[in-house]
Motif scaffolding. Structure first.
Motif, PDB file in Angstrom:
ATOM      1  N   LEU A   1      -3.982   8.628  16.821  1.00 27.67           N
ATOM      2  CA  LEU A   1      -4.102   8.034  15.494  1.00 27.67           C
ATOM      3  C   LEU A   1      -5.565   8.088  15.089  1.00 27.67           C
ATOM      4  O   LEU A   1      -6.440   7.528  15.750  1.00 27.67           O
ATOM      5  N   THR A   2      -5.840   8.784  13.989  1.00 27.77           N
ATOM      6  CA  THR A   2      -7.216   9.073  13.583  1.00 27.77           C
ATOM      7  C   THR A   2      -7.440   8.656  12.139  1.00 27.77           C
ATOM      8  O   THR A   2      -6.576   8.854  11.282  1.00 27.77           O
ATOM      9  N   MET A   3      -8.609   8.082  11.863  1.00 32.68           N
ATOM     10  CA  MET A   3      -8.949   7.712  10.498  1.00 32.68           C
ATOM     11  C   MET A   3      -9.131   8.982   9.670  1.00 32.68           C
ATOM     12  O   MET A   3      -9.905   9.871  10.035  1.00 32.68           O
ATOM     13  N   ALA A   4      -8.384   9.074   8.558  1.00 32.97           N
ATOM     14  CA  ALA A   4      -8.409  10.277   7.730  1.00 32.97           C
ATOM     15  C   ALA A   4      -9.641  10.294   6.830  1.00 32.97           C
ATOM     16  O   ALA A   4     -10.194   9.251   6.467  1.00 32.97           O
ATOM     17  N   ALA A   5     -10.036  11.491   6.456  1.00 32.57           N
ATOM     18  CA  ALA A   5     -11.180  11.666   5.553  1.00 32.57           C
ATOM     19  C   ALA A   5     -10.918  12.862   4.660  1.00 32.57           C
ATOM     20  O   ALA A   5     -10.076  13.717   4.957  1.00 32.57           O
ATOM     21  N   GLY A   6     -11.648  12.931   3.546  1.00 33.37           N
ATOM     22  CA  GLY A   6     -11.567  14.077   2.653  1.00 33.37           C
ATOM     23  C   GLY A   6     -10.185  14.316   2.088  1.00 33.37           C
ATOM     24  O   GLY A   6      -9.501  13.393   1.645  1.00 33.37           O
ATOM     25  N   ALA A   7      -9.738  15.583   2.155  1.00 31.43           N
ATOM     26  CA  ALA A   7      -8.452  15.969   1.579  1.00 31.43           C
ATOM     27  C   ALA A   7      -7.296  15.272   2.275  1.00 31.43           C
ATOM     28  O   ALA A   7      -6.296  14.912   1.637  1.00 31.43           O
ATOM     29  N   ALA A   8      -7.413  15.055   3.597  1.00 37.27           N
ATOM     30  CA  ALA A   8      -6.346  14.380   4.329  1.00 37.27           C
ATOM     31  C   ALA A   8      -6.194  12.943   3.857  1.00 37.27           C
ATOM     32  O   ALA A   8      -5.075  12.440   3.707  1.00 37.27           O
ATOM     33  N   ALA A   9      -7.318  12.262   3.614  1.00 30.98           N
ATOM     34  CA  ALA A   9      -7.258  10.886   3.134  1.00 30.98           C
ATOM     35  C   ALA A   9      -6.650  10.825   1.735  1.00 30.98           C
ATOM     36  O   ALA A   9      -5.858   9.921   1.427  1.00 30.98           O
ATOM     37  N   ALA A  10      -6.995  11.789   0.882  1.00 27.87           N
ATOM     38  CA  ALA A  10      -6.449  11.817  -0.473  1.00 27.87           C
ATOM     39  C   ALA A  10      -4.946  12.074  -0.449  1.00 27.87           C
ATOM     40  O   ALA A  10      -4.178  11.418  -1.163  1.00 27.87           O
ATOM     41  N   LEU A  11      -4.510  13.027   0.382  1.00 29.09           N
ATOM     42  CA  LEU A  11      -3.089  13.315   0.499  1.00 29.09           C
ATOM     43  C   LEU A  11      -2.344  12.119   1.073  1.00 29.09           C
ATOM     44  O   LEU A  11      -1.257  11.754   0.597  1.00 29.09           O
ATOM     45  N   GLY A  12      -2.936  11.496   2.088  1.00 24.68           N
ATOM     46  CA  GLY A  12      -2.297  10.344   2.703  1.00 24.68           C
ATOM     47  C   GLY A  12      -2.146   9.180   1.740  1.00 24.68           C
ATOM     48  O   GLY A  12      -1.091   8.551   1.674  1.00 24.68           O
ATOM     49  N   LYS A  13      -3.186   8.907   0.974  1.00 22.22           N
ATOM     50  CA  LYS A  13      -3.109   7.790   0.028  1.00 22.22           C
ATOM     51  C   LYS A  13      -2.082   8.066  -1.063  1.00 22.22           C
ATOM     52  O   LYS A  13      -1.303   7.171  -1.441  1.00 22.22           O
ATOM     53  N   ALA A  14      -2.050   9.282  -1.575  1.00 20.68           N
ATOM     54  CA  ALA A  14      -1.053   9.627  -2.599  1.00 20.68           C
ATOM     55  C   ALA A  14       0.362   9.507  -2.036  1.00 20.68           C
ATOM     56  O   ALA A  14       1.264   8.998  -2.718  1.00 20.68           O
ATOM     57  N   SER A  15       0.558   9.945  -0.800  1.00 18.54           N
ATOM     58  CA  SER A  15       1.879   9.862  -0.175  1.00 18.54           C
ATOM     59  C   SER A  15       2.285   8.416   0.056  1.00 18.54           C
ATOM     60  O   SER A  15       3.429   8.025  -0.199  1.00 18.54           O
ATOM     61  N   LEU A  16       1.354   7.606   0.552  1.00 14.59           N
ATOM     62  CA  LEU A  16       1.647   6.206   0.844  1.00 14.59           C
ATOM     63  C   LEU A  16       1.923   5.420  -0.432  1.00 14.59           C
ATOM     64  O   LEU A  16       2.889   4.646  -0.504  1.00 14.59           O
ATOM     65  N   PHE A  17       1.122   5.615  -1.455  1.00 15.33           N
ATOM     66  CA  PHE A  17       1.296   4.856  -2.694  1.00 15.33           C
ATOM     67  C   PHE A  17       2.581   5.247  -3.416  1.00 15.33           C
ATOM     68  O   PHE A  17       3.184   4.428  -4.115  1.00 15.33           O
ATOM     69  N   ALA A  18       3.027   6.499  -3.238  1.00  9.42           N
ATOM     70  CA  ALA A  18       4.275   6.923  -3.870  1.00  9.42           C
ATOM     71  C   ALA A  18       5.474   6.260  -3.210  1.00  9.42           C
ATOM     72  O   ALA A  18       6.420   5.837  -3.889  1.00  9.42           O
ATOM     73  N   LYS A  19       5.454   6.136  -1.887  1.00  4.96           N
ATOM     74  CA  LYS A  19       6.582   5.529  -1.173  1.00  4.96           C
ATOM     75  C   LYS A  19       6.474   4.014  -1.100  1.00  4.96           C
ATOM     76  O   LYS A  19       7.491   3.318  -1.025  1.00  4.96           O
ATOM     77  N   HIS A  20       5.248   3.494  -1.133  1.00  5.39           N
ATOM     78  CA  HIS A  20       5.013   2.048  -1.018  1.00  5.39           C
ATOM     79  C   HIS A  20       4.094   1.600  -2.165  1.00  5.39           C
ATOM     80  O   HIS A  20       2.896   1.364  -1.962  1.00  5.39           O
ATOM     81  N   PRO A  21       4.632   1.485  -3.386  1.00  2.20           N
ATOM     82  CA  PRO A  21       3.794   1.153  -4.562  1.00  2.20           C
ATOM     83  C   PRO A  21       3.030  -0.158  -4.412  1.00  2.20           C
ATOM     84  O   PRO A  21       1.957  -0.310  -5.005  1.00  2.20           O
ATOM     85  N   GLN A  22       3.554  -1.095  -3.634  1.00  2.44           N
ATOM     86  CA  GLN A  22       2.872  -2.382  -3.466  1.00  2.44           C
ATOM     87  C   GLN A  22       1.493  -2.208  -2.851  1.00  2.44           C
ATOM     88  O   GLN A  22       0.594  -3.041  -3.065  1.00  2.44           O
ATOM     89  N   MET A  23       1.288  -1.154  -2.089  1.00  3.04           N
ATOM     90  CA  MET A  23      -0.009  -0.935  -1.441  1.00  3.04           C
ATOM     91  C   MET A  23      -1.142  -0.824  -2.454  1.00  3.04           C
ATOM     92  O   MET A  23      -2.303  -1.131  -2.136  1.00  3.04           O
ATOM     93  N   ARG A  24      -0.827  -0.381  -3.684  1.00  4.07           N
ATOM     94  CA  ARG A  24      -1.860  -0.244  -4.709  1.00  4.07           C
ATOM     95  C   ARG A  24      -2.563  -1.567  -5.002  1.00  4.07           C
ATOM     96  O   ARG A  24      -3.739  -1.583  -5.380  1.00  4.07           O
ATOM     97  N   SER A  25      -1.843  -2.670  -4.834  1.00  2.23           N
ATOM     98  CA  SER A  25      -2.399  -3.982  -5.176  1.00  2.23           C
ATOM     99  C   SER A  25      -2.960  -4.727  -3.979  1.00  2.23           C
ATOM    100  O   SER A  25      -3.390  -5.872  -4.112  1.00  2.23           O
ATOM    101  N   TRP A  26      -2.941  -4.108  -2.798  1.00  2.00           N
ATOM    102  CA  TRP A  26      -3.489  -4.797  -1.635  1.00  2.00           C
ATOM    103  C   TRP A  26      -4.996  -4.957  -1.788  1.00  2.00           C
ATOM    104  O   TRP A  26      -5.686  -4.033  -2.258  1.00  2.00           O
ATOM    105  N   PRO A  27      -5.548  -6.115  -1.407  1.00  2.00           N
ATOM    106  CA  PRO A  27      -6.950  -6.431  -1.701  1.00  2.00           C
ATOM    107  C   PRO A  27      -7.942  -5.498  -1.007  1.00  2.00           C
ATOM    108  O   PRO A  27      -7.812  -5.213   0.191  1.00  2.00           O
TER     109      PRO A  27
END
Length: 310
Positions: A100-126
């Motif tokens: 398990l590795t902390m993502a960066a760059g394009a991987a982080a952008a892809l991961g965040k887009a994927s996570l927010f699409a499946k878990h919209p509540q994450m957008r509002s996490w502090p």
């Protein structure tokens, strides 16, 4: 399972100064793409603060295993719809191990887009909780979804295939694993356990975990008669205790849970953390103990791990 699922058990291990390992597990949401059609097989997580709250912000990569069960999928695809126990081999269980590795760059952008699409509540996490995108770099894929034992899936094949649900028919043949679902797929082979006949069971309706001194509500000692013909555990609906009554809520969760993931130090993976789905019970009604009991077959990897490291 990865494309359809949304959460799993993540098992990690911390090595103490004396060389022994301490296992920990958390339920974490994940995503491998912004939609089923965009599934990549890459497991992304949105983790708060340091790596799984290990208290070491300098750790940017560590061994982990992600355990999924078909029993966690929606009711159309789940084992409940097929009246299968979560530990039944036909109720698919998947453990993906790696780093398990902390993502960066394009991987982080892809991961965040994927996570927010499946878990919209994450957008509002502090933002003050310092969430970061993490990705599991896969090194081992273990799956059991039918009789005959589990098997490892080559990592390159795991990434290459497209997600598709497959329920093998019974009896198996040389081409059956690629065949379409059939009615007999839900029938056990000859000589295996069969659903019990219709039985009538009498149980008290009161919450077995309510203390005698609990004044929040009166005890309900009325009797309810339940008739069933399925093999599943008999569970009457009891709402969860309040969030701030942590001990009672923990007992409620243990009693009503039908399955979970057991974390072990893997013999097969040379000491890396691993997880496996097993059915659990802690008693029935007033006989609830709070101690999960398991039913492990000797060929099971979990049994081998526990035998090696009791």
């Amino acid at each position: 399972m990865v494309a359809t699922g949304s959460w799993g058990y993540v098992t990690t291990a911390t090595t103490k100064t004396d060389g022994t390992q301490t296992l920990a597990a958390q339920v974490l949401s994940f995503s491998d793409g912004a939609s089923f059609a965009l599934s990549t097989g890459r497991l992304f997580f949105y983790i708060m603060g340091g790596p799984l709250a290990r208290g070491d912000a300098a750790v940017a990569s560590f061994d982990a295993a992600v355990t999924l069960s078909q029993a966690a999928l929606n009711h159309t695809l789940s084992c409940e719809a097929s009246q299968l126990d979560p530990e039944d081999p036909r109720c698919a269980k998947l453990t993906i191990s790696g780093s398990l590795t902390m993502a960066a760059g394009a991987a982080a952008a892809l991961g965040k887009a994927s996570l927010f699409a499946k878990h919209p509540q994450m957008r509002s996490w502090p933002a003050s909780h310092h969430f970061h995108v993490w990705e599991l770099t896969v090194s081992d894929v273990w799956l059991i979804d039918f009789y005959g034992g589990a098997g490892a899936i080559p990592v390159d094949l795991y990434y290459k295939v497209k997600p598709k649900r497959n329920v093998p028919p019974w009896p198996p043949s040389s081409s059956s694993r690629a065949g379409p679902p059939a009615g007999p797929a839900l029938l056990p082979p000859p000589g295996h356990w069969q659903p019990e006949p219709v039985t009538t069971v009498t149980r008290r309706r009161s919450d077995p975990h309510r203390a005698a001194s609990d004044s929040t509500s009166a005890r309900d000692d009325s009797v309810q008669v339940v008739t069933r013909s399925d093999p599943g555990p008999l569970r009457l609906p009891v709402p969860p205790p309040p969030w701030n009554e942590t001990a009672r809520r923990a007992r409620w969760l243990v009693y009503h849970a039908a399955w979970g993931s057991i974390g072990t130090v893997s013999v097969r993976l040379n000491g890396r953390p691993w997880g496996n789905v097993r059915s659990v019970a802690d008693g029935v009604g007033v006989n609830s103990t709070g101690l999960p009991v398991l039913y492990l077959p000797i060929p099971d990897p979990t049994y081998a791990d526990i035998h090696a490291s009791p």
